[in-house]
Enzyme design. Sequence first.
Site: not given
Length: 470
Positions: A274, A304, A351, A360, A406
């Site tokens: 993105s 993504h 990843h 994160r 995620d």
Amino acid sequence: MLNTVLRAHKPSFSLPVGSVRYLETTSDIVADLKGRIGKLAKEKSAMMKEFKENKAMAGAPIGALSPDMVYGGMRGIKAMVTDTSDLDAIEGIRYRGISLQQVNERLPKARGGTCGLPEGALWLLLTGEIPTEEQVKLLNVELHRRAYLPGNVEHTLDKLPRTMHPMTQLGIGILALQPESRFADAYRMGKMRKGEYWEYTLEDSLSLIAQIPLVAARIYRNTYYGGKHLTSRPDLDWAGNYAHLLGVSEDEKFKEVTRLYLMLHADHEGGNVSAHATHLVGSALSDPYYSWTAGVCGLAGPLHGLANQECLRWLEKTHAALKGAEPTVENITEYAKKTLAEGHVIPGFGHAVLRNTDPRYMLEREFALKYMKNDPLVKLVDVCFHAIPPVLEATGKVKNPYPNVDAHSGVCMKHYGLHQSDYYTVVFAVSRTLGVVSQLVWSRVLGMPIERPKSVTLDWLHSTAKKNAT
Ligand code: AMX
């Protein structure tokens, strides 16, 4: 203190239906922001100048190129300059050189909160400085002043089918805002000098940041709450107000987890789909609205941004498959193996760049274990944290068997009532707006040219590789 004037804009070209208004700003906080970007720009421009003047330096090798990089999704090719953040394979993302853990600690917080405010992260990404509480407060006033949607944009969003994926709605919503672009307007009218591009880009960026929670919340309320909308609360910060507009929970912790989420996802250097798509489109001098629409389309891909919706679904499916049994490392190991055997990836793990657990993820885990540790899905995520890496490692091909962010986000959102997983990537997009527009501003500050890499045919790659192989 603020001297911001809303005025009716009279553009020279035909406009779509609706009341397009432009914001003419001379607010002290935007002037402060511009001054600080300008200061950093002097330092960075000096480096660019050195490259331009020193041919040997400009042509110095910085890495070899091989066919596997070319056909392998350009992995490892250092082909972009992005100063806002840098992804270290082990430490994870750093905003302007500062680790996320540190960023979270050092950024100003909402009253009574413990999570760094995302608009503070925006300031950091743009200026390289941790903002003061006063700067963040004034920035919020500025964002509230810019937070409006033209009637035609609301109308466009309200007429979209409720069955349309929220990310499709978001792309349409941002594109519908494009006639608001001051950059496009100034370029069209020939009234902007090259050295001013970044200031117009910043103006658009601030407006887009102010508008996107309204677009995103409208999509949510249209899709899941029959079009019953809530009004903004000017006393709230940017993320707190977004949480309020979603209207899923009165719990202050929902606002806090939204702040955390939006701060953590704000930027992830320049090469992810993105960010790169946004940068590429922006390099053609398309304005931030056009550019970020392109990025949003990339974020909607399942490898993504869409991965976070896939993650929650996978966790829910796993939870259902346990039929009431407590998750254990043993039964989750079996279930993960089954997922792989069926030819699926395990969402939320792996990843392209990271080779460690995503920091994160760790920050969300910390929040979840503090405030929702008895939630059955949080317990399941915790077991996955221990069970899945060995399963992926055993495949012998997964380069990073550890969880990415995620794997945790959906559970944190669902806990407070935001359970519609189709919507999750929109929350991600609201956050990522901060990073991609900061990158656009800096591309214009540094005068980055239009991107145009050379592509080659497979025949060329094959014969050249054969000739050069030793
Ligand atoms: N489950 C199963 N297999 C996986 C895997 C996972 N979680 N992660 C990687 N693999 C597989 C790949 O599919 C690839 O298999 P192949 O050689 O048969 O095609 C092999 O392992 C090597 O892949 P890699 O080099 O380790 O990863 P990559 O750079 O090609 O892909 C990513 C990275 C994220 C797309 C991949 O790890 C993946 O599909 N993960 C699950 C989806 C996910 O969590 N995406 C979110 C990413 C973060 C984000 O952008 N929000």
